[in-house]
Scaffold this motif. Structure first.
Motif, PDB file in Angstrom:
ATOM      1  N   GLU A  77      85.565 -21.347 -75.215  1.00 26.66           N
ATOM      2  CA  GLU A  77      86.820 -22.232 -75.341  1.00 26.66           C
ATOM      3  C   GLU A  77      86.821 -22.901 -76.793  1.00 26.66           C
ATOM      4  OE1 GLU A  77      88.074 -25.843 -73.243  1.00 26.66           O
ATOM      5  OE2 GLU A  77      85.759 -25.821 -72.286  1.00 26.66           O
ATOM      6  N   PHE A  78      85.384 -23.448 -77.319  1.00 29.67           N
ATOM      7  CA  PHE A  78      85.508 -24.060 -78.477  1.00 29.67           C
ATOM      8  C   PHE A  78      85.225 -23.071 -79.824  1.00 29.67           C
ATOM      9  CE2 PHE A  78      84.432 -27.548 -75.267  1.00 29.67           C
ATOM     10  CZ  PHE A  78      85.647 -27.953 -75.284  1.00 29.67           C
ATOM     11  N   GLY A  79      85.393 -21.926 -79.446  1.00 33.39           N
ATOM     12  CA  GLY A  79      84.878 -20.893 -80.628  1.00 33.39           C
ATOM     13  C   GLY A  79      85.917 -19.898 -80.748  1.00 33.39           C
ATOM     14  N   LYS A  80      86.982 -19.898 -80.189  1.00 29.70           N
ATOM     15  CA  LYS A  80      88.003 -18.728 -80.102  1.00 29.70           C
ATOM     16  C   LYS A  80      88.333 -18.221 -81.331  1.00 29.70           C
ATOM     17  CE  LYS A  80      91.312 -20.671 -77.351  1.00 29.70           C
ATOM     18  NZ  LYS A  80      90.773 -21.759 -76.794  1.00 29.70           N
ATOM     19  N   ASP A  81      88.432 -19.233 -82.276  1.00 26.79           N
ATOM     20  CA  ASP A  81      88.689 -19.068 -83.761  1.00 26.79           C
ATOM     21  C   ASP A  81      87.650 -18.846 -84.780  1.00 26.79           C
ATOM     22  OD1 ASP A  81      91.290 -18.811 -83.094  1.00 26.79           O
ATOM     23  OD2 ASP A  81      91.708 -20.922 -83.298  1.00 26.79           O
ATOM     24  N   ALA A  82      86.304 -18.617 -84.016  1.00 31.05           N
ATOM     25  CA  ALA A  82      84.960 -18.393 -84.939  1.00 31.05           C
ATOM     26  C   ALA A  82      85.374 -17.390 -85.784  1.00 31.05           C
ATOM     27  CB  ALA A  82      83.879 -18.246 -83.817  1.00 31.05           C
ATOM     28  N   SER A  83      84.641 -17.432 -86.815  1.00 29.42           N
ATOM     29  CA  SER A  83      84.411 -16.483 -87.860  1.00 29.42           C
ATOM     30  C   SER A  83      83.224 -16.426 -88.754  1.00 29.42           C
ATOM     31  CB  SER A  83      85.664 -16.512 -88.892  1.00 29.42           C
ATOM     32  OG  SER A  83      85.875 -17.485 -89.558  1.00 29.42           O
ATOM     33  N   ILE A  84      82.751 -15.333 -89.307  1.00 23.31           N
ATOM     34  CA  ILE A  84      81.798 -15.050 -90.304  1.00 23.31           C
ATOM     35  C   ILE A  84      82.266 -15.772 -91.522  1.00 23.31           C
ATOM     36  CG2 ILE A  84      80.121 -13.625 -91.352  1.00 23.31           C
ATOM     37  CD1 ILE A  84      80.034 -12.051 -88.779  1.00 23.31           C
ATOM     38  N   ILE A  85      81.904 -16.728 -91.921  1.00 21.23           N
ATOM     39  CA  ILE A  85      82.440 -17.264 -93.449  1.00 21.23           C
ATOM     40  C   ILE A  85      81.858 -17.112 -94.500  1.00 21.23           C
ATOM     41  CG2 ILE A  85      83.684 -19.207 -92.284  1.00 21.23           C
ATOM     42  CD1 ILE A  85      81.306 -21.223 -93.320  1.00 21.23           C
ATOM     43  N   GLY A  86      80.458 -16.456 -94.396  1.00 20.37           N
ATOM     44  CA  GLY A  86      79.706 -16.465 -95.609  1.00 20.37           C
ATOM     45  C   GLY A  86      78.269 -16.047 -95.392  1.00 20.37           C
ATOM     46  N   GLU A  87      77.527 -16.024 -96.677  1.00 23.12           N
ATOM     47  CA  GLU A  87      76.117 -15.550 -96.414  1.00 23.12           C
ATOM     48  C   GLU A  87      75.144 -16.458 -97.307  1.00 23.12           C
ATOM     49  OE1 GLU A  87      74.066 -10.767 -97.029  1.00 23.12           O
ATOM     50  OE2 GLU A  87      76.339 -11.379 -97.547  1.00 23.12           O
ATOM     51  N   ILE A  88      73.995 -16.405 -96.686  1.00 24.51           N
ATOM     52  CA  ILE A  88      72.971 -17.062 -97.927  1.00 24.51           C
ATOM     53  C   ILE A  88      72.473 -15.937 -98.741  1.00 24.51           C
ATOM     54  CG2 ILE A  88      70.502 -17.898 -97.959  1.00 24.51           C
ATOM     55  CD1 ILE A  88      72.310 -19.725 -96.581  1.00 24.51           C
ATOM     56  N   VAL A  89      72.348 -16.225 -99.930  1.00 25.72           N
ATOM     57  CA  VAL A  89      72.050 -15.264-101.218  1.00 25.72           C
ATOM     58  C   VAL A  89      70.822 -15.904-101.852  1.00 25.72           C
ATOM     59  CG1 VAL A  89      74.601 -14.617-101.359  1.00 25.72           C
ATOM     60  CG2 VAL A  89      73.774 -16.651-102.796  1.00 25.72           C
ATOM     61  N   GLY A  90      70.310 -14.733-102.395  1.00 23.03           N
ATOM     62  CA  GLY A  90      68.987 -14.768-103.295  1.00 23.03           C
ATOM     63  C   GLY A  90      69.446 -15.109-104.765  1.00 23.03           C
ATOM     64  N   SER A  91      70.436 -15.289-105.053  1.00 18.54           N
ATOM     65  CA  SER A  91      71.132 -15.690-106.424  1.00 18.54           C
ATOM     66  C   SER A  91      71.519 -16.992-106.425  1.00 18.54           C
ATOM     67  CB  SER A  91      72.053 -14.683-106.913  1.00 18.54           C
ATOM     68  OG  SER A  91      73.373 -14.790-106.156  1.00 18.54           O
ATOM     69  N   HIS A  92      71.950 -17.776-107.685  1.00 19.88           N
ATOM     70  CA  HIS A  92      72.320 -19.304-107.974  1.00 19.88           C
ATOM     71  C   HIS A  92      71.835 -19.965-107.069  1.00 19.88           C
ATOM     72  CE1 HIS A  92      75.521 -18.562-104.770  1.00 19.88           C
ATOM     73  NE2 HIS A  92      76.200 -17.316-105.518  1.00 19.88           N
ATOM     74  N   LEU A  93      70.219 -20.223-106.931  1.00 24.91           N
ATOM     75  CA  LEU A  93      69.577 -21.127-105.967  1.00 24.91           C
ATOM     76  C   LEU A  93      69.985 -22.413-106.275  1.00 24.91           C
ATOM     77  CD1 LEU A  93      66.082 -19.798-107.269  1.00 24.91           C
ATOM     78  CD2 LEU A  93      67.926 -18.429-105.740  1.00 24.91           C
ATOM     79  N   GLY A  94      70.257 -22.772-104.988  1.00 30.54           N
ATOM     80  CA  GLY A  94      70.513 -24.342-104.823  1.00 30.54           C
ATOM     81  C   GLY A  94      71.861 -24.465-105.209  1.00 30.54           C
ATOM     82  N   LYS A  95      72.622 -23.380-105.137  1.00 25.80           N
ATOM     83  CA  LYS A  95      74.136 -23.738-105.314  1.00 25.80           C
ATOM     84  C   LYS A  95      74.965 -23.059-104.314  1.00 25.80           C
ATOM     85  CE  LYS A  95      74.203 -25.244-109.896  1.00 25.80           C
ATOM     86  NZ  LYS A  95      73.085 -26.268-109.438  1.00 25.80           N
TER      87      LYS A  95
END
Lengths: 338, 338
Positions: free
Chosen positions: B295-313
């Motif tokens: 009920e609290f995740g009905k509108d869940a989505s995958i919003i992005g990804e951890i990347v190996g570039s622009h470290l720390g940003k």
């Protein structure tokens, strides 16, 4: 941004909050668990039973002879754990700060907390900071919540279910100092001798008694409501009563003086370093000697006894030969002493 | 004494305090541990590692669409434990109350806490009540401190030390609702549609994901500072970066409207029922489906990804094809939203 006062932004969860955490809280409270800075602290617990207690501190003024709100926030929670028979281990610390509060005062308080925690051998492992607008709180409130490890043989101390007629009642020193120290400070009374709060962590002293094998039946620290309230609660609804001797109670001369001046009864005045300890009759002398050998128990005495008569009632035998019932504090005697 | 308002004496530790505890707190929070009424609560812990967290709640106003300070005080602490990978078990509850506060409002809040604690399957085991003089606090502040049990296989979630490039970032729904619900209520904005806070305990939803064997690397609830602050903290100083897609984020129309009206960025607005979840790339779809079934995740989505570039940003790819860096909230956006 350099500032010498707390700003609303210090409670925002953003960069000012982070600055405050790293430059103040982490700096002074540092330990491997806290330093992880997770939303929660991960704790190794070498027991299957733990003790948990919480207290908010709203004392006014923040600084007083013998302590400050920070020392009090550590001692209060450490003592609540210790009187349950537990060994205090971990504390949380949550601050509600009024906008404009001087950072120097906050640092002084945080340093005091760190020092007291070190003395008591407890670790502050997680925390929280909220800032409210000017006028929406009185300078600073602190909540500490503590966890202690409970040894199986001590798990009955907390409920007091082993108390029986014949048990002796011990107290580790003079009463009324904390409440009257606050009162004197608040009213800027010009006393010839300063009254110093008894605020202290009693866990090491209590551990000495337990470790020596003394059969401790029950303990409670006599804070808000004073000694009288604790003794009243101890017997209320129980199938035993208690009697204490007024002549065995100690009240410092200055405390007695200000109590008389302002119309307070020291029996109802708060302490922050006094524990009422019930022990098996045969162990009373041993317990007394251990208490007296500790810096916080030098003036300890046996103040009374659990009795099989006047069930549910606590009596004090007065110095002039009378008998008076000890009741619970009704109404408010002294607001915000802790 | 019968009264419909909180008096200073309710915080004295004497008989009024006892009346309040028995007629209100014990009545609604009742459980075998709390009912012992010791200075500390005795807890059976079926683990060697526990998680501990603390939060003070100073939200203004106390009641808002979708919740109140009591519900928030339970959900906030339950969620902090749940995102560390722990199963929330025990809570303390400490109240700082302004003299004159209506008892009926306090009871409404206590009932709300009891209901939310029941839903989350946590027990309030110890508490504290302080009363301060009129004008010395703003109606009511609540501290809750929580303890959760940590399974060995989840102990690395809290530190986030298993996060690596390729991990997917999930969010369980729309952002900005809590902060804007508070804002609208506080300013008595006459909106065509009420904005409801997302305030909720997420522990059962999170447990479903963990119990299904999803390799969860890290979780954090996006409260003060909003989603942007959490994402910024997630990569700060790390040897990875992250990218999220603006198009994958959901903002309710009314929230968007009031944000534009008042000049807020929903990325920085507080939520009280949103968890940022990092999971192993191959488990992302499975995790998403579990979240969406709750009920609290009905509108869940995958919003992005951890990347190996622009470290720390942390970067957001905007809907119009731009790229923007996500920073931490600086200064104060909205005081006292929790």
């Amino acid at each position: 941004m350099k500032t010498d006062k707390i700003l609303l932004g210090h409670g925002s969860g953003g960069s000012l909050t982070h600055d405050l955490i790293s430059s103040l809280f982490l700096k002074h409270f540092t330990n491997p668990i806290l330093d992880v800075q997770g939303d929660s602290a991960l704790l190794d617990i070498s027991a299957w039973e733990i003790s948990m207690t919480t207290d908010s501190f709203v004392v006014d003024p923040l600084f007083f002879p013998g302590g400050d709100i920070g020392k009090l926030a550590i001692a209060g929670t450490v003592n609540d754990l210790a009187v349950s028979g537990a060994v205090p281990q971990y504390l949380s610390a949550a601050f509600i700060i009024e906008e404009g509060f001087p950072l120097a005062d906050l640092e002084r308080i945080v340093i005091s907390m760190a020092a007291e925690a070190k003395k008591a051998n407890v670790h502050i492992v997680t925390g929280d900071t909220k800032v409210v607008e000017r006028g929406k709180c009185d300078k600073l409130f602190i909540n500490t919540t503590g966890i202690g490890i409970l040894d199986e043989e001590h798990e009955k101390i907390c409920c007091g279910c082993k108390v029986e007629a014949g048990d002796m009642i011990l107290l580790n020193g003079a009463i009324g100092n904390h409440g009257m120290a606050i009162m004197a400070e608040r009213n800027e009374l010009n006393l010839s001798a300063k009254i110093t709060s008894d605020c202290a962590c009693l866990n090491h002293m209590i551990a000495k008694v337990l470790d020596a094998g003394v059969r401790v039946k029950f303990m409670r620290d006599a804070t808000r409501g004073g000694l009288s309230t604790v003794l009243h609660e101890l017997v209320k609804g129980k199938d035993f009563g208690l009697e204490i001797e007024e002549s065995a109670l100690k009240v410092d001369e200055e405390v007695q003086g200000i109590c008389e001046l302002l119309g307070f009864d020291p029996m109802y005045v708060a302490n922050e370093g006094k524990v009422v300890m019930l022990v098996h009759h045969d162990d009373a002398q041993k317990a007394l000697e251990i208490l007296q050998s500790d810096e916080f128990g030098k003036d300890a005495s046996i103040i009374g006894e659990i009795v099989g008569s006047h069930l549910g009632k606590a009596y004090i035998n007065t110095s002039i030969g009378g008998k008076r019932i000890l009741d619970m504090l009704s109404g408010e005697q002294l607001p915000r002493i802790c």
